[in-house]
Structures are given as structure tokens and as C-alpha cells.
Design a protein around this motif. Structure first.
Motif, short mmCIF file in Angstrom:
data_model
loop_
_atom_site.label_atom_id
_atom_site.label_comp_id
_atom_site.label_asym_id
_atom_site.label_seq_id
_atom_site.Cartn_x
_atom_site.Cartn_y
_atom_site.Cartn_z
N SER A 25 0.85 -1.19 0.00
CA SER A 25 0.00 0.00 0.00
C SER A 25 0.89 1.24 0.00
O SER A 25 2.09 1.16 0.24
N SER A 52 0.44 4.34 1.81
CA SER A 52 0.65 5.18 2.99
C SER A 52 0.44 4.42 4.28
O SER A 52 -0.08 3.29 4.30
N GLY A 97 -1.85 4.86 6.35
CA GLY A 97 -3.18 5.41 6.57
C GLY A 97 -4.09 4.44 7.30
O GLY A 97 -3.64 3.50 7.97
N SER A 119 -2.76 9.39 4.97
CA SER A 119 -3.00 9.12 3.56
C SER A 119 -2.52 10.30 2.72
O SER A 119 -1.87 10.13 1.69
#
Length: 283
Positions: free
Chosen positions: A76, A78, A80, A165
Motif C-alpha cells: 500500500s 501510505s 493510513g 493518507s
């Protein structure tokens, strides 16, 4: 990147974790390809993947492999909500009421080590700049613009649910600016300001390169962002149905000549990024 010792992880398992999609199964293709690439190097005893929305599911991670030590790497962008809340919850490393958690734990008899995401690795700036340089080299019409007369826009999702994010995009913008390669480097988001739908008005140069900082070429990158940039939705859908690129490079929009790259998930150095994340977590 760190060099891996021979046989250092020969008895361990690696699980790559991604979001997946119930609408576009191609969104998981980069993660599955990454599994095959790393498996072929015979560094780990076992290599597999798990998803939030596809099979196998994240909560199945301990039972997917036989190894006693398991490294889980989120594929992925970030740190987040998905990476820092949803994945640890499904892995069993945190409870819903907890804001803090340990990245290492004993889960169903396995030693589970949860690594940092690939998207925050220090090499990502070079990946983004390489994407930008490659797209104008591949499509130089009418002439390949010089970087010093070009605006680079790094596009991300953005969400009000997690500031991290947004931070992943802003960090890359600052790092790319520091290279002084482009006239300007700007962030743009799908769901936060500055918006992708307004980024061409903000850009101060005639030439614009947009790099979507996403792992996969899913619906966000192949459909949503081209529409936000001004491509008619019916034209984008028709191109998807006929298996054509949804953005023609370059396309003129709002007085700007715009190049739009693919997502970063097919970059050849991603296996090295994953291995670096494992090595960091093992120390």
C-alpha cells in the motif's frame, strides 16, 4: 537498499497484504505478480498474499503458511487507515478500541511481524520521477518537453479518515521538489484539496505530467482520475470495454498538454522494496 544474507529468511514465510476489489479483480494483479517474483528467488520458505476484499482474506494469514515466523508486508502507499487500523485489526495485532499496537505478536501459535508499507520506502521518489521521465520519452509528440518547463503532479486518493493518507503524497512532493528537476511539483487528491479536478488550472506551465501514486491500475487510476481530468465518462468507459488506454498521451485539456502515467505497481524494483521492509522489521 539493504543486502539480504543468504538463507537469512529460509525458514520464514512472507505474506503480502493488499486491499483488493470486488469490482475490479485486476487491482490485485500487481500484488499477485509480486508474490511470484519473490517466490522465484527462493529467499523465503513460503510466499503468499492476502486481501481485505478478495481471497484469501487477511484474517487467514496465520493459517496460510506453515512457517513459525511470518512477515506481513502491506502493499500500500501510505501509513493510513487501511495499513495502520484495518490490517492490524484483521491480523489480530490490535483491538478495535486500541489506538496503539505492537507490530510483533504471537498469533495462533505463529510469530507475526508486521512491516512498514512499500509506499513509504525511500526509493519511491525515484520511482515517481522515473515514471514521469519515461512517459514523455515514450510519447514525445509534438516534442518531448524539458523537465524545467514542465509541472509534475503527484496524484493520490486522500481521505478525511486519515491524515497519513495525505502525508504520503505530500512527502513525495517535497522530496521531488528537492531534486529541482521540474518547473514545479504539486500534490492533487481525489477527495481532498487541492483536487485533481482543479489541478490543471493550478499548474503554471504549459506541459503537465501526472503520476498517480497508487499501487495498482484499478478503477481509481484508469477511470476516476481520467474523468476528473476532463475526459468524458462515456468515452472512458468505452475505452475500458474495448481494452484501450483510457488516457491518450499527451491530451490537451484546459490549455495544458497533459501526460498521465500508469500506477507504480509494475515497477521492477518493488521486490527489493519488500525485502528491505522485511530486513528492517527483523532487526
Amino acid at each position: 537498499m539493504s543486502a539480504l544474507m543468504d538463507n537469512e529468511f529460509a525458514n520464514d514465510a512472507l505474506i503480502l497484504i493488499a486491499h483488493g476489489s470486488t469490482i475490479n479483480t485486476q487491482s490485485s494483479a500487481p500484488t499477485r505478480a509480486l508474490v511470484e517474483a519473490i517466490r522465484g528467488r527462493s529467499i523465503f520458505s513460503e510466499v503468499a498474499c492476502a486481501f481485505k476484499l478478495e481471497e484469501p482474506k487477511i484474517e487467514e494469514v496465520p493459517s496460510l503458511v506453515n512457517s513459525q515466523r511470518v512477515f506481513a508486508v502491506p502493499v500500500s502507499i501510505s501509513e493510513g487507515q487501511f495499513t495502520e487500523e484495518i490490517v492490524p485489526l484483521h491480523l489480530g495485532l490490535r483491538n478495535e478500541s486500541e489506538s496503539e499496537y505492537s507490530r510483533k505478536g504471537k498469533i495462533k501459535g505463529k510469530e507475526l511481524i508486521y512491516c512498514k508499507p512499500v509506499g513509504t520506502h525511500s526509493s519511491m521518489t525515484s520511482v515517481i520521477l522515473s515514471k514521469a521521465a519515461d512517459i514523455v520519452r515514450e510519447y514525445p509528440f509534438p516534442n518531448m518537453p524539458r523537465s524545467e518547463e514542465t509541472t509534475l503532479i503527484i496524484a493520490g486518493h486522500g481521505t478525511q479518515q486519515s491524515a497519513n493518507s495525505r502525508k504520503a503524497i505530500e512527502d513525495q512532493v517535497e522530496l521531488a521538489r528537492a531534486r529541482n528537476d521540474y518547473f514545479e511539483v504539486l500534490p492533487a487528491f481525489m477527495e481532498e484539496t487541492p483536487l485533481i479536478s482543479e489541478c490543471l488550472e493550478v499548474a503554471r506551465s504549459r506541459y503537465v505530467i501526472i503520476v498517480p501514486f497508487f499501487i495498482s491500475d484499478g478503477l481509481h487510476t484508469i477511470e476516476d482520475i481520467p474523468v476528473l481530468l476532463g475526459e468524458p465518462a462515456n468515452r472512458v468507459r468505452a475505452r475500458i470495454e474495448s481494452n484501450q488506454p483510457t488516457w491518450r498521451n499527451p491530451t490537451e485539456r484546459k490549455g495544458k498538454l497533459v501526460w498521465y502515467t500508469k500506477a507504480i505497481g509494475n515497477e521492477p524494483n518493488l521486490p527489493e522494496v519488500v525485502l528491505d521492509r522485511v530486513r528492517e522489521a527483523a532487526q
